[in-house]
Enzyme design. Structure first.
Site, PDB file in Angstrom:
ATOM      1  N   THR A 158      24.552  16.419  34.336  1.00 17.85           N
ATOM      2  CA  THR A 158      25.020  15.044  34.358  1.00 17.85           C
ATOM      3  C   THR A 158      25.639  14.766  35.719  1.00 17.85           C
ATOM      4  O   THR A 158      25.974  15.695  36.437  1.00 17.85           O
ATOM      5  CB  THR A 158      26.070  14.865  33.239  1.00 17.85           C
ATOM      6  OG1 THR A 158      25.490  15.264  32.002  1.00 17.85           O
ATOM      7  CG2 THR A 158      26.587  13.458  33.143  1.00 17.85           C
ATOM      8  N   THR A 201      22.906  10.799  32.860  1.00 19.03           N
ATOM      9  CA  THR A 201      22.466  12.171  32.712  1.00 19.03           C
ATOM     10  C   THR A 201      20.988  12.301  32.395  1.00 19.03           C
ATOM     11  O   THR A 201      20.355  11.364  31.890  1.00 19.03           O
ATOM     12  CB  THR A 201      23.275  12.855  31.590  1.00 19.03           C
ATOM     13  OG1 THR A 201      22.930  14.238  31.523  1.00 19.03           O
ATOM     14  CG2 THR A 201      23.010  12.202  30.248  1.00 19.03           C
ATOM     15  N   ASP A 232      20.671  16.856  22.108  1.00 19.82           N
ATOM     16  CA  ASP A 232      22.053  16.531  21.756  1.00 19.82           C
ATOM     17  C   ASP A 232      22.197  16.082  20.306  1.00 19.82           C
ATOM     18  O   ASP A 232      23.314  15.864  19.830  1.00 19.82           O
ATOM     19  CB  ASP A 232      22.597  15.445  22.690  1.00 19.82           C
ATOM     20  CG  ASP A 232      23.167  16.031  23.970  1.00 19.82           C
ATOM     21  OD1 ASP A 232      23.254  17.268  24.070  1.00 19.82           O
ATOM     22  OD2 ASP A 232      23.525  15.259  24.872  1.00 19.82           O
ATOM     23  N   SER A 282      27.110  12.031  22.587  1.00 14.90           N
ATOM     24  CA  SER A 282      27.275  12.459  23.970  1.00 14.90           C
ATOM     25  C   SER A 282      28.700  12.918  24.224  1.00 14.90           C
ATOM     26  O   SER A 282      29.635  12.520  23.517  1.00 14.90           O
ATOM     27  CB  SER A 282      26.950  11.296  24.918  1.00 14.90           C
ATOM     28  OG  SER A 282      27.305  11.603  26.250  1.00 14.90           O
ATOM     29  N   GLY A 311      28.875  18.020  33.228  1.00 16.72           N
ATOM     30  CA  GLY A 311      29.230  19.325  32.698  1.00 16.72           C
ATOM     31  C   GLY A 311      28.947  19.545  31.233  1.00 16.72           C
ATOM     32  O   GLY A 311      29.530  20.435  30.616  1.00 16.72           O
TER      33      GLY A 311
END
Length: 565
Positions: free
Chosen positions: A374, A392, A416, A445, A466
């Protein structure tokens, strides 16, 4: 670091011209505006827009497109993200342009006949690609709050891609590494190559003609230049040919959303951050409430008590993240008011044992506590407008696939989602319902773009890449500035830790935590894991009394830097 300051106070003009050489351990100052990003070329693009009369929204849009060209591991038009916008009147809003699951997606799409994840398909291959949101998000922000013409904001990135820019050592090292990977990942085979068929070397010019053409269509047609026409057709054709499921219908139906920000407070400061489907704002405010309850400023920074307390706050924030949070358009009963409340933090704090680590139990989420890629940039302008934006591709260079005709890389954000319904494990796999895959659903997220205000004025604009460490990196930096009165560069560079509930381990930046503290923490029940670096922060603070912006970029960003005027 070299700086050159030029002030002409007789004319009331103040300019700061910077040559920024890979160091973020000193601050940069400005009176009229500032952009801090992961690439100094992109930062300059944003500042040039400010100098032409653009506002912070305009500069953010131009910077974001420039990062697609200069910082391809994370800068993107093939991914998505979030923007927090504070205007000069003190009003705050947010833009959600998180990727969505395609219409053909399903909760079990990544599983084999035995109910296990098949071939890492939620992270690798085109099934892992979510419908991109960046172009739609930037366009919506421009339509609502932009000042300069859209075409003027995209033009610099078109020129950067067409004419090229000088290859840096940082980008070159990444290019060599990526190009040595699986040759079946088509676009990456020659992505960094020049006309001679070799990887462009440092000091040479890297051009991206296919990307320039795509950006030109976006410049000319706005949102429709990406979600309709020849770009959309090529995306569909590429997906069909390579095992993906995104269609022109998915692209045409995609919409970015303007949402109300989450608001918290800490010792007289107001904290604004992203609501779900970002989990960052909820976790950040919940953890700051715990720190306020603990009166953290009375605890010595980097002490055993400090690290333990911060880790326990993180554990609780991430447990609640796993249990409750997801796309708000699919989860109408998320208890946000409860999670953000001071009373909830008080109850949580009462059950923190300052002498012993808690246990992360995947069967109970956070209930026992009741009774990497990201990029981020920060922008401010002369009128006090501020932008904190994080976007990202998920992994570095996303799914590492894309059409060479279009010149950009797709995300792998579908990873995700919770991949196995109902299965939460001690290794960190989450299976709760709020974040299961569904058509047109936005995946949860960790991005945490944040703006802190004091008396309605920007005080701190901050964010970081990160993965799941984003939340905790931003949390600790906000804490450093607000509780420990650290200047922005020191707050960014200070030691960071990370705990995400599951797996039950405490990451710390090696060489920044004393052996005695580590030993004591282990005796308290923490499992400590060293790592080299946590987060890549880009931040700006504002001193209202001096009317002066101060910015810094993380020294771990090889090409990052501040541009100011």
């Amino acid at each position: 670091m070299k700086k050159f300051y030029s002030f002409n106070r007789a004319l009331g003009i103040s300019l700061v011209f910077l040559i920024f050489f890979n160091s973020a351990k000193a601050q940069t100052y400005a009176e009229n505006g500032m952009v801090v990003s992961d690439n100094v070329i992109a930062s300059q693009v944003g500042v040039d827009i400010l100098k032409k009369g653009g506002n912070a929204v305009d500069a953010a849009i131009a910077t974001a497109f420039a990062l697609e060209v200069t910082h391809p591991e994370a800068g993107n038009i093939g991914g998505g993200g979030f923007m927090v916008f504070l205007n000069s009147a003190g009003d705050v809003t947010t833009f959600d342009f998180r990727e969505k699951a395609p219409l053909a997606a399903s909760p079990t799409m990544f599983l084999d006949e035995n109910g296990k994840i098949k071939d890492n398909s939620n992270h690798k291959g085109l099934l892992a690609v979510g419908v991109p949101g960046t172009v739609a998000g930037l366009y919506l922000a421009h339509q609502k709050y932009g000042k300069l013409p859209w075409a003027d904001l995209v033009k610099p990135s078109v020129e950067l891609a067409k004419k090229g820019f000088t290859m840096s050592w940082g980008l070159y090292n990444a290019a060599v590494s990526v190009s040595d990977r699986d040759p079946s990942e088509d676009i990456m085979k020659d992505y960094f190559h020049g006309e001679n068929g070799e990887i462009v070397k440092p000091g040479e010019t890297w051009k991206q003609p296919a990307l320039a053409k795509t950006l030109k269509l976006i410049q000319k047609h706005g949102r429709d230049g990406f979600y309709k026409g020849e770009v959309a057709q090529e995306i569909e054709d590429y997906m069909k040919a390579n095992g993906g499921i995104i269609t022109k219908e998915d692209l045409e139906k995609y919409e970015a959303v303007e949402r109300e920000p989450l608001k918290g407070s800490f010792n007289g400061y107001d904290i604004y951050s992203m609501p779900p489907p970002s989990s960052g704002g909820v976790a950040l405010i919940e953890m700051m409430n715990l720190m306020e309850e603990a009166n953290i400023s009375e605890i010595e920074f980097n002490s055993t008590a400090y690290v333990h307390l911060v880790a326990e706050a993180m554990r609780r924030g991430f447990a609640d993240r796993a249990e409750f949070l997801g796309d708000p358009d699919f989860n109408l009963d998320m208890p946000l008011d409860k999670l953000l409340s001071k009373d909830f933090a008080k109850k949580r704090f009462e059950n923190i044992n300052m002498k012993k680590a808690s246990i992360s139990d995947p069967a109970q989420y956070g209930h026992p506590y009741d009774g990497t890629n990201t990029t981020h940039f920060s922008v401010v302008d002369k009128d006090g407008n501020a932008i904190s934006m994080t976007y990202t591709l998920e992994n570095s260079y996303g799914v590492k696939m894309g059409s060479s005709k279009l010149g950009f890389i797709f995300n792998n954000e579908m990873g995700d989602f919770n991949p196995v319904p109902g299965e939460t494990t001690t290794t960190g796999q989450i299976g709760s319902n709020p974040n299961l895959v569904a058509p047109e659903k936005r995946m949860l997220s960790s991005m945490t773009p944040t703006i802190v205000t004091k008396d309605g004025k920007p005080y701190l604009v901050i964010g970081s890449p990160g993965g799941r460490t984003i939340i905790n990196t931003v949390f600790q930096t906000v804490l450093n500035v607000l509780a420990y009165d650290m200047r922005i560069d020191r707050a960014i560079e200070a030691m960071k830790i990370h705990h995400q509930w599951l797996p039950d381990r405490l990451l710390y930046e090696q060489n920044l935590l004393s052996p005695d503290t580590r030993d004591t923490l282990e005796k308290m029940g923490h499992t400590l894991i060293p790592t080299t670096n946590i987060g890549v922060l880009m931040g700006i603070t504002y001193d209202a009394s001096k009317k002066l912006y101060t910015g810094a970029s993380d020294s771990s960003s090889e090409d990052g830097g501040v541009r100011a005027y």
